[in-house]
Design a protein around this motif. Structure first.
Motif, short mmCIF file in Angstrom:
data_model
loop_
_atom_site.label_atom_id
_atom_site.label_comp_id
_atom_site.label_asym_id
_atom_site.label_seq_id
_atom_site.Cartn_x
_atom_site.Cartn_y
_atom_site.Cartn_z
N UNK A 12 6.23 -0.73 1.70
CA UNK A 12 6.04 -0.09 2.80
C UNK A 12 6.99 1.21 2.77
N UNK A 13 7.07 1.67 3.95
CA UNK A 13 7.73 3.05 4.06
C UNK A 13 9.28 2.73 3.62
N UNK A 14 10.07 1.75 3.75
CA UNK A 14 11.23 1.56 3.37
C UNK A 14 11.37 1.29 1.90
N UNK A 15 10.59 0.24 1.23
CA UNK A 15 10.62 0.00 -0.01
C UNK A 15 10.08 1.04 -0.72
N UNK A 16 8.99 1.68 -0.44
CA UNK A 16 8.48 3.10 -1.43
C UNK A 16 9.47 4.19 -1.33
N UNK A 17 10.08 4.58 -0.16
CA UNK A 17 11.04 5.56 -0.38
C UNK A 17 12.25 5.31 -0.76
N UNK A 18 12.85 4.23 -0.99
CA UNK A 18 13.99 3.66 -1.91
C UNK A 18 13.53 3.65 -3.49
N UNK A 19 12.30 3.19 -3.83
CA UNK A 19 11.81 3.08 -5.04
C UNK A 19 11.68 4.51 -5.65
N UNK A 20 11.31 5.42 -4.86
CA UNK A 20 11.24 6.96 -5.32
C UNK A 20 12.47 7.56 -5.42
N UNK A 21 13.25 7.29 -4.60
CA UNK A 21 14.79 7.74 -4.64
C UNK A 21 15.29 7.47 -6.09
N UNK A 22 15.37 5.97 -6.08
CA UNK A 22 16.17 5.60 -7.34
C UNK A 22 15.40 5.65 -8.71
N UNK A 23 13.95 5.78 -8.43
CA UNK A 23 13.33 6.27 -9.93
C UNK A 23 13.56 7.48 -10.61
N UNK A 24 14.36 8.27 -9.58
CA UNK A 24 14.86 9.66 -10.27
C UNK A 24 15.85 9.77 -11.63
N UNK A 25 16.53 8.58 -11.42
CA UNK A 25 17.69 8.27 -12.39
C UNK A 25 17.46 6.84 -13.06
N UNK A 26 16.52 6.04 -12.56
CA UNK A 26 16.74 4.64 -13.17
C UNK A 26 15.45 3.99 -13.45
N UNK A 27 15.13 2.95 -14.10
CA UNK A 27 13.91 2.32 -14.18
C UNK A 27 13.51 1.45 -13.16
#
Length: 212
Positions: A12-27
């Motif tokens: 949802x918007x919480x999970x996808x925004x966090x996933x996108x944020x963290x995927x800049x630097x991590x798997x």
């Protein structure tokens, strides 16, 4: 930071925004139960309307995979961010937290050492009680203060970062600091106010933020 493996439960918007944020630097592996959403994310298309998520998926070099396979996502994860939906039943005055509990059970099975960070909206007292109920010492809570179509923007420019942890447990305090650093690392805003407190205090902050 070494490159961490992070799983995010719920897109949802919480999970996808966090996933996108963290995927800049991590798997990052984002887990959902809806095949259409998983396919869209893997095609770098956002299943939800959010200008920044759409832009980042299309333009940024993200290490992000969406999957239906919880075992694959959670195995060997350093952190699992739980953003599963919790539905409030106003008739019964009751939060349905079963989706969160399902994730916790799977993570305990596939990744017993992973630190679980609850981002879902939960009632005050929940983190402490679910830690007692499951016996897991690896569960912490970090409230989100996100607007629905501006969720990634609000993660890039957060008003503050709050992590609720067990202040008596050195390892868990360290995990809370690491998680806060991951959020800071992904953000654009510098010098973000970051607070560490007990579980119940952190849940109360979220409750009051929702109320006022």
């Amino acid at each position: 930071f070494k490159n961490l493996k992070i799983a995010v439960a719920g897109t949802g918007y919480v999970g996808l925004s966090i996933a996108t944020l963290l995927a800049q630097h991590h798997n990052v592996m984002a887990v959902d139960i809806i095949p259409e959403k998983v396919d869209l994310i893997n095609q770098r298309k956002s299943p939800i309307q959010d200008e920044y998520i759409e832009k980042y998926l299309a333009e940024k070099d993200l290490s992000l995979t969406a999957t239906l396979d919880a075992k694959d996502a959670y195995t060997d994860a350093d952190f699992v961010v739980i953003a599963a939906p919790t539905n409030y039943d106003s008739k019964k005055n009751f939060f349905d937290t079963s989706a969160v509990e399902n994730v916790i059970d799977l993570v305990m099975k596939y990744a017993p050492d992973a630190i679980m960070v609850i981002k879902s909206t939960i009632p005050v007292g929940y983190t402490k009680s679910i830690r007692e109920k499951t016996g897991s010492k690896n569960i912490i809570f970090s409230p989100e203060f996100l607007r629905e179509s501006k969720a990634l923007y609000d993660n890039l420019y957060p008003s503050r970062i709050i992590v609720g942890t067990d202040l008596e447990d050195e390892r868990l305090v360290e995990a809370a600091h690491t998680f806060a650093e991951l959020l800071q690392e992904g953000a654009i805003k510098e010098n973000i106010d970051t607070l560490f407190m007990g579980f119940t205090e952190a849940e109360a902050v979220k409750l009051f933020a929702n109320t006022y």
